[in-house]
Design a protein around this motif. Structure first.
Motif, PDB file in Angstrom:
ATOM      1  N   HIS A  32      -7.329   7.796  -2.002  1.00  0.00           N
ATOM      2  CA  HIS A  32      -6.823   6.625  -1.275  1.00  0.00           C
ATOM      3  C   HIS A  32      -6.833   6.866   0.240  1.00  0.00           C
ATOM      4  CE1 HIS A  32      -5.695   3.984  -4.544  1.00  0.00           C
ATOM      5  NE2 HIS A  32      -5.156   5.011  -5.181  1.00  0.00           N
ATOM      6  N   GLU A  79      -3.305   1.591  -0.691  1.00  0.00           N
ATOM      7  CA  GLU A  79      -3.703   2.018   0.658  1.00  0.00           C
ATOM      8  C   GLU A  79      -2.684   1.540   1.688  1.00  0.00           C
ATOM      9  OE1 GLU A  79      -8.474   1.783  -0.437  1.00  0.00           O
ATOM     10  OE2 GLU A  79      -7.556   0.275   0.853  1.00  0.00           O
ATOM     11  N   PHE A  80      -2.238   0.286   1.555  1.00  0.00           N
ATOM     12  CA  PHE A  80      -1.251  -0.236   2.503  1.00  0.00           C
ATOM     13  C   PHE A  80       0.067   0.539   2.388  1.00  0.00           C
ATOM     14  CE2 PHE A  80       2.243  -2.963   3.747  1.00  0.00           C
ATOM     15  CZ  PHE A  80       1.806  -3.456   4.962  1.00  0.00           C
ATOM     16  N   LYS A 114     -11.888   2.583   6.015  1.00  0.00           N
ATOM     17  CA  LYS A 114     -11.700   1.168   6.367  1.00  0.00           C
ATOM     18  C   LYS A 114     -11.173   1.017   7.787  1.00  0.00           C
ATOM     19  CE  LYS A 114     -10.953  -0.491   1.648  1.00  0.00           C
ATOM     20  NZ  LYS A 114     -10.016  -1.124   0.691  1.00  0.00           N
ATOM     21  N   LEU A 141      -6.930  -4.046   2.845  1.00  0.00           N
ATOM     22  CA  LEU A 141      -6.527  -2.798   2.191  1.00  0.00           C
ATOM     23  C   LEU A 141      -6.005  -3.115   0.796  1.00  0.00           C
ATOM     24  CD1 LEU A 141      -4.508  -0.990   5.036  1.00  0.00           C
ATOM     25  CD2 LEU A 141      -6.946  -0.781   4.501  1.00  0.00           C
ATOM     26  N   LEU A 183      -0.266   3.975   3.968  1.00  0.00           N
ATOM     27  CA  LEU A 183      -0.321   3.874   5.430  1.00  0.00           C
ATOM     28  C   LEU A 183       1.063   3.617   6.020  1.00  0.00           C
ATOM     29  CD1 LEU A 183      -1.894   3.671   8.079  1.00  0.00           C
ATOM     30  CD2 LEU A 183      -2.264   1.242   7.592  1.00  0.00           C
ATOM     31  N   ASN A 190     -10.440   6.474   1.485  1.00  0.00           N
ATOM     32  CA  ASN A 190     -10.834   5.056   1.579  1.00  0.00           C
ATOM     33  C   ASN A 190     -10.114   4.357   2.730  1.00  0.00           C
ATOM     34  OD1 ASN A 190     -12.508   5.375  -0.630  1.00  0.00           O
ATOM     35  ND2 ASN A 190     -10.962   4.688  -2.091  1.00  0.00           N
ATOM     36  N   LEU A 191      -8.840   4.676   2.900  1.00  0.00           N
ATOM     37  CA  LEU A 191      -8.056   4.078   3.982  1.00  0.00           C
ATOM     38  C   LEU A 191      -8.629   4.445   5.339  1.00  0.00           C
ATOM     39  CD1 LEU A 191      -5.510   2.709   5.153  1.00  0.00           C
ATOM     40  CD2 LEU A 191      -4.290   4.872   4.762  1.00  0.00           C
ATOM     41  N   ARG A 192      -8.914   5.722   5.502  1.00  0.00           N
ATOM     42  CA  ARG A 192      -9.464   6.193   6.786  1.00  0.00           C
ATOM     43  C   ARG A 192     -10.820   5.527   7.067  1.00  0.00           C
ATOM     44  NH1 ARG A 192      -9.135  11.902   6.243  1.00  0.00           N
ATOM     45  NH2 ARG A 192      -7.246  12.089   7.470  1.00  0.00           N
TER      46      ARG A 192
END
Length: 224
Positions: free
Chosen positions: A195, A154-155, A202, A150, A158, A198-200
């Motif tokens: 973001h 993104e981290f 990954k 990530l 989350l 993209n996070l979802r």
């Protein structure tokens, strides 16, 4: 996490800021009580590091006012005043911790991590969310033995959502947490949405990420 460093010694303030930024905190500085008061009453910080010996303000009074206005921030007093009475006054006024100068930056970091664990009911630096394990100290996300790559943003998004699970966080809250004291007109940007998307993507490549919910017109929520 975002941090306000209230310290009139600019050299020390810069040293703390540099150290915490390397640990992936987002830092702002205030060198006077007036400047700090304005920032605290406008912005939300995860941590306020407060020097009591400010040139224009009694630090304990600022702590009292700030605590009344900002209930979610954690306040750590950083001061040369090492007397027990000062510690008791600070803690009774709502400080979460008290660190006498000179102090170790590593000790400061450990105390901030301990406050984060206590605040969010964590026994360790590991957070389990369905098929994923987040290590907030190592800044890693694992699905089984596989580490998911990530970006920093993104981290941070989350972890912030997971720490506030089952609570809807608005785009404004996420924006302020990740990017700091941004101008109001920037709040309509789609930075957060990009973001999250993209996070979802990954996470979903490894296991279901249905627990990361979009709350239409408001923001996002982790259902856990």
């Amino acid at each position: 996490m975002n941090v306000l460093i209230v310290e009139d010694e600019k050299g020390l303030s810069a040293e703390i800021k540099s150290f915490l930024e390397k640990e992936n905190f987002l830092c702002e500085s205030a060198y006077t009580g007036k400047e700090a008061s304005e920032k605290i009453f406008v912005n939300n910080y995860d941590f306020v590091l407060l020097d009591l010996g400010l040139p224009d303000y009694e630090g304990l009074n600022l702590l009292k006012e700030a605590r009344e206005a900002n209930r979610e921030s954690a306040f750590i007093i950083l001061t040369a005043r090492g007397a027990v009475d000062d510690k008791i006054k600070g803690l009774n006024l709502g400080a979460d911790d008290y660190l006498a100068k000179p102090f170790s930056l590593l000790e400061l970091l450990s105390r901030m991590q301990a406050i984060t664990r206590r605040k969010h009911g964590l026994k360790k630096n590991l957070i389990k969310v369905f098929d994923f394990t987040i290590d907030i100290q190592k800044r890693s996300v694992l699905q089984g033995a596989k580490e998911i790559a990530l970006t920093k943003k993104e981290f941070d998004i989350l972890v912030y959502l997971v720490l506030h699970k089952n609570r809807v966080l608005t785009r404004n809250q996420l924006t302020e947490h990740i990017w700091g004291d941004v101008l109001e007109e920037d709040y309509d940007s789609n930075y957060v949405d990009v973001h999250i998307k993209n996070l979802r993507k990954k996470l979903a490549a490894h296991a279901s990420a249905d627990w990361l919910e979009t709350v239409r017109g408001i923001g996002y929520r982790v259902n856990a």
